[in-house]
Design an enzyme around this catalytic site. Structure first.
Site, PDB file in Angstrom:
ATOM      1  N   GLU A   7      26.591  82.789  57.865  1.00 13.37           N
ATOM      2  CA  GLU A   7      25.971  83.212  59.125  1.00 13.37           C
ATOM      3  C   GLU A   7      25.575  84.697  59.035  1.00 13.37           C
ATOM      4  O   GLU A   7      25.959  85.515  59.857  1.00 13.37           O
ATOM      5  CB  GLU A   7      26.894  82.938  60.311  1.00 13.37           C
ATOM      6  CG  GLU A   7      26.119  82.711  61.596  1.00 13.37           C
ATOM      7  CD  GLU A   7      26.955  82.208  62.758  1.00 13.37           C
ATOM      8  OE1 GLU A   7      26.388  82.084  63.858  1.00 13.37           O
ATOM      9  OE2 GLU A   7      28.160  81.937  62.592  1.00 13.37           O
ATOM     10  N   ASP A  24      32.121  77.914  55.918  1.00 10.55           N
ATOM     11  CA  ASP A  24      32.445  77.506  57.278  1.00 10.55           C
ATOM     12  C   ASP A  24      32.022  76.048  57.414  1.00 10.55           C
ATOM     13  O   ASP A  24      30.840  75.747  57.526  1.00 10.55           O
ATOM     14  CB  ASP A  24      31.690  78.401  58.268  1.00 10.55           C
ATOM     15  CG  ASP A  24      31.890  77.978  59.716  1.00 10.55           C
ATOM     16  OD1 ASP A  24      32.629  77.001  59.964  1.00 10.55           O
ATOM     17  OD2 ASP A  24      31.294  78.622  60.598  1.00 10.55           O
TER      18      ASP A  24
END
Length: 256
Positions: A35, A148
């Site tokens: 991210e 993630d």
């Protein structure tokens, strides 16, 4: 080898909160971040280079969204940007770097929390990444998949399992996929492999003072292939490190 996995929720934001100073505190061999929310030309890569890191970025075509980057002290011998599935490569979710016999995949799995449409995308991604990694393992038995995953696997990995039974990230179908990933592909969840009963989290909601109360989820993983799992020395969540709504996950592994 020390491998750090960290969802930064924006690499520029994390850098403004002291990320580079944190990376100076230890000899991390590889740092995989998710991210990034940035294109490479928006990031001060010189700050990482000054620490001795080579770097590779996969960014989403949509600016300010998704993206992964891998920083390594050793130069990669092979790099694959994406996984040749345009729908997901467009979102900048998968980056493979090989270091001689070791293959490392840095992945930001989709979230389904925004509604049914994105949950359907998440399921499609889970199918695609499973097949992609399954094929890699046939040729590259020394493989580690960090990132993630946006899935809490068991009740030990979430602060309140009962109230989250219908929450994206803890749905039965997602948890079953994680079980299949670990058992059928013979991956070891590095943290759970070394800490069978420990309750630690890697992400906390920004609402309700969740982090201060440690009401979190463990959704960031380092999956280690069967050929390497006995080489895992340790794996911990660095809960005191705060540059994001996630914390870093640090694995130490012996590579021969």
């Amino acid at each position: 080898m020390k491998i750090l996995c960290y969802n930064l929720n924006g690499i520029r934001s994390a850098m403004s909160k002291g990320l580079i100073n944190f990376l100076q505190t230890d000899t991390f061999d590889i740092v995989c971040v998710q991210e990034t929310k940035a294109q490479i030309d928006q990031v001060d890569v010189a700050a990482f280079e000054a620490l001795g890191y080579h770097h590779h970025f996969v960014s989403a075509e949509k600016k300010g969204y998704s993206g992964v980057a891998t920083f390594s002290k050793q130069k990669a011998t092979f790099v694959q940007y994406g996984m040749d599935v345009p729908e997901f490569d467009f979102e900048g979710r998968v980056l493979r770097t090989d270091f001689d016999d070791l293959t490392l995949l840095n992945i930001y799995f989709p979230s389904g929390t925004s509604g049914e449409e994105r949950q359907a995308v998440k399921y499609k991604f889970l199918d695609a990444i499973y097949k992609h990694v399954e094929n890699i393992l046939k040729e590259r038995p020394h493989t580690i998949v960090v990132g993630d995953y946006n899935i809490a696997h068991t009740a030990l990995d979430i602060h309140n399992a009962k109230s989250n039974e219908k929450s994206s990230g803890f749905l039965p179908e997602e948890r079953a996929w994680m079980t299949r990933w670990l058992t059928e592909l013979n991956f070891a969840d590095a943290f759970r492999h070394k800490n069978p009963e420990m309750r630690q989290y890697s992400w906390w909601s920004t609402r309700f003072n969740s982090r201060a109360q440690n009401k979190g989820w463990r959704i960031d993983y380092q999956s280690v292939s069967a050929a390497l799992k006995n080489n895992i020395v340790s794996c911990v969540q660095l809960n005191d490190i705060i540059h994001s709504d996630h914390c870093p996950v640090l694995m130490e592994i012996e590579l021969i």
